[in-house]
Motif scaffolding. Structure first.
Motif, PDB file in Angstrom:
ATOM      1  N   ASP A   1      -2.275  -1.445  -3.849  1.00 55.68           N
ATOM      2  CA  ASP A   1      -3.079  -0.224  -3.928  1.00 55.68           C
ATOM      3  C   ASP A   1      -2.152   0.970  -3.725  1.00 55.68           C
ATOM      4  OD1 ASP A   1      -5.414  -1.705  -4.217  1.00 55.68           O
ATOM      5  OD2 ASP A   1      -5.695  -1.865  -2.058  1.00 55.68           O
TER       6      ASP A   1
ATOM      7  N   SER B   1      -4.265  -1.062  -8.234  1.00 58.89           N
ATOM      8  CA  SER B   1      -4.901   0.223  -8.516  1.00 58.89           C
ATOM      9  C   SER B   1      -3.933   1.343  -8.170  1.00 58.89           C
ATOM     10  CB  SER B   1      -6.196   0.363  -7.710  1.00 58.89           C
ATOM     11  OG  SER B   1      -5.920   0.326  -6.316  1.00 58.89           O
TER      12      SER B   1
ATOM     13  N   GLN C   1       0.844  -1.188   0.000  1.00 66.19           N
ATOM     14  CA  GLN C   1       0.000   0.000   0.000  1.00 66.19           C
ATOM     15  C   GLN C   1       0.883   1.242   0.000  1.00 66.19           C
ATOM     16  OE1 GLN C   1      -2.643  -0.111   3.349  1.00 66.19           O
ATOM     17  NE2 GLN C   1      -3.497  -2.114   2.830  1.00 66.19           N
TER      18      GLN C   1
END
Length: 552
Positions: A492, A513, A473
């Motif tokens: 992410d 993403s 992350q």
């Protein structure tokens, strides 16, 4: 006596061609017990004639022929007896009754019938035995380091036998249980480092790079991919071996194939029998008490003996005698009470179907308001275990920054912006569950893996293979030199800063993403380019056509 003289005259002439000399008459030898019957010797008269010339006759059969037949029979019986003795000795050795001091492979290996130990024995007697024999053909340092590898595999077999009889040890005891395996692996790596001038250095390096695959016993929850990764780390040096000996000696080509086959079969073995980690015995004993070192020079263990073990001995069952008082006397005593037998029964307040039943006030609707209330809605009661509990910090752990073999481990680091590593071309860096850290890697290295990190960054010079970002992350990656490939998976937020020398980098993304690629401009600034996350797929006959729906 005339018959005897006639036989003698046919046997030998007299001296100087004179008159014939008589043969000496001696009693005939009795038949031999257990041998061939002397059917060809005349039964009457039973006599043997010995001529002065040295020949012996008995009727029409000479004793030399009988002796040769007797010796052949005795030799056959002796050979059969020796064969029976050898069979008995083999059975005793298989049963473990043989001499324990012989040091044979069968005597020094601990027998075990657990399926995953038997499958490991098949691995040793199959792919590893083939690799071991090929190494002995090459000889030299290759044979020496292969002997060390053999000790590693045998030691791991002893470890698996221990695991089949033991419960999983505590986290404080686990390093002590794994210590023998770690020492054997370090011995293989140390041999390669001390023989850098060897003409078989590429062979030694291929083994040294992949031997850490035996550490899968400490990996969870997926040890099989770890074995594959360690086996693939030897590809750089094994390709050099193929390049040097492909046209010179086919034995070295077979050696590379057999080495790759060992790690391939080990990965399949781990995937089948230890899918989520090493299989321990939940009903076993203490691992520290069951831990035994592998016997020295025990070689590859033999296959298990055929057949099934005999059934346990029958236990003689004796019927139990019935107790003298089984309650029947109390039953008959209660029956003899007559009408008083119902005196001890409890009064039932609510039984509308029973005749002559008494209705109390608490059973009447107009006198008991609780009976007029409708059914209450069902409310699920929360169990004490399901109540709010403090969230577990996944980044809590023992910080680690160490080089093990050819792999740097950076684990459980927090709020450290100054982690520096001086790496070499044959080394890799593994960064695991770090939070708010910056790792700087100097020099050219093989690969980098960023796994389960949050708000972490890595800066490096050059890569030989690839960089992987998995389960992260808000991570950042910056390359100062060349990077052939970068893989982003289940992440992410990831920013990748490229250099002018790494504009040909291949980017592979999946299930991720907020991925942005920072490309340098001529003025020194960076242009931010987003990797598409949304796609449009159409059916085109028997194939699919996919295009990104965002600006590409």
């Amino acid at each position: 006596m005339a018959t005897v003289r006639a036989a003698a005259s046919r046997c030998c002439p007299g001296p100087r061609g004179g008159r014939e000399r008589e043969c000496e008459r001696v009693p005939a030898a009795p038949p031999v017990r257990g041998g061939t019957s002397l059917a060809t010797v005349p039964s009457s008269p039973c006599c043997v004639f010995v001529c002065p010339c040295g020949s012996v006759r008995a009727g029409e059969v000479s004793v030399s022929v009988l002796v040769s037949e007797l010796l052949s029979v005795m030799a056959g019986e002796l050979a059969a007896l020796v064969s029976r003795l050898e069979t008995a000795v083999e059975r005793l050795e298989k049963a473990g009754v043989g001499d324990k001091g012989q040091g044979s492979a069968a005597g020094t290996q601990e027998e075990c019938t657990v399926p995953f130990v038997l499958a490991y024995d098949d691995l040793l007697s199959g792919p590893f035995k083939t690799f071991f024999d090929t190494s002995q053909k090459i000889g030299g340092d290759v044979a020496t380091i292969t002997n060390l590898v053999q000790e590693c595999f045998i030691n791991q077999r002893a470890f698996l036998v221990m695991a089949s009889k033991s419960q999983r040890p505590l986290d404080t005891e686990l390093p002590q249980v794994l210590e023998p395996t770690g020492k054997k692996i370090q011995a293989v790596i140390a041999f390669r480092e001390s023989n850098r001038q060897s003409k078989f250095f590429n062979h030694l390096s291929a083994i040294s790079e992949s031997i850490s695959g035996l550490s899968w016993v400490a990996v969870a929850p997926a040890p099989a991919p770890y074995v594959k990764e360690m086996g693939d780390s030897a590809m750089f040096y094994s390709n050099r071996v193929l390049k040097d000996y492909r046209e010179k000696d086919k034995v070295h080509v077979e050696w590379v194939q057999n080495l790759n086959n060992v790690w391939k079969e080990l990965q399949e073995y781990v995937r089948k029998y230890h899918t989520t980690g090493l299989s321990w015995n939940t009903r076993g004993g203490n691992a520290m008490n069951n831990l035994k070192a592998a016997p020295p020079n025990c070689g590859v263990p033999p296959p298990p003996p055929p057949g099934i073990p005999p059934p346990p001995p029958m236990v003689k069952l004796e019927p139990k005698a019935a107790p003298a008082d089984d309650g029947r006397s109390a039953l008959f005593a209660s029956i003899n009470k007559g009408t008083e037998i119902t005196a001890g029964l409890k009064k039932v307040g609510r039984n509308p179907n029973a005749r002559n039943s008494r209705v109390t006030d608490d059973m009447k609707t107009h006198k008991n308001p609780s009976l007029r209330e409708g059914p209450k809605p069902f409310v699920k009661q929360s169990s004490p275990s399901s109540r709010a509990s403090p969230a577990k910090d996944v980044f809590a752990g023992t910080p680690k920054l160490a080089l093990e073999g050819k792999k740097w481990f950076v684990e459980y680091q927090k709020d450290n912006q100054n982690i520096k590593i001086d790496a070499k071309m044959d080394q890799c860096v593994y960064i695991f569950r770090c939070q708010n850290v910056v790792v700087q890697v100097k020099g050219k290295l093989n690969s980098i893996i960023l796994d389960s990190c949050k708000k972490s960054a890595v800066v490096f010079d050059d890569l030989v293979s690839a960089l992987e970002v998995v389960n992260c992350q808000s991570s950042k990656v910056q390359v100062m030199g060349v990077m052939p490939t970068i893989s982003i998976e289940k992440t992410d937020g990831c920013q990748v800063f490229l250099s002018k020398a790494s504009l040909n980098t291949e980017i592979i993304s999946a299930k991720s993403s907020e991925m942005n690629i920072m490309v340098p401009k001529p003025d020194g600034e960076f242009a931010e380019l987003a990797i598409p996350e949304q796609f449009l797929t159409k059916v085109n006959g028997l194939s699919l056509t996919t295009t990104c729906t965002e600006s590409c």
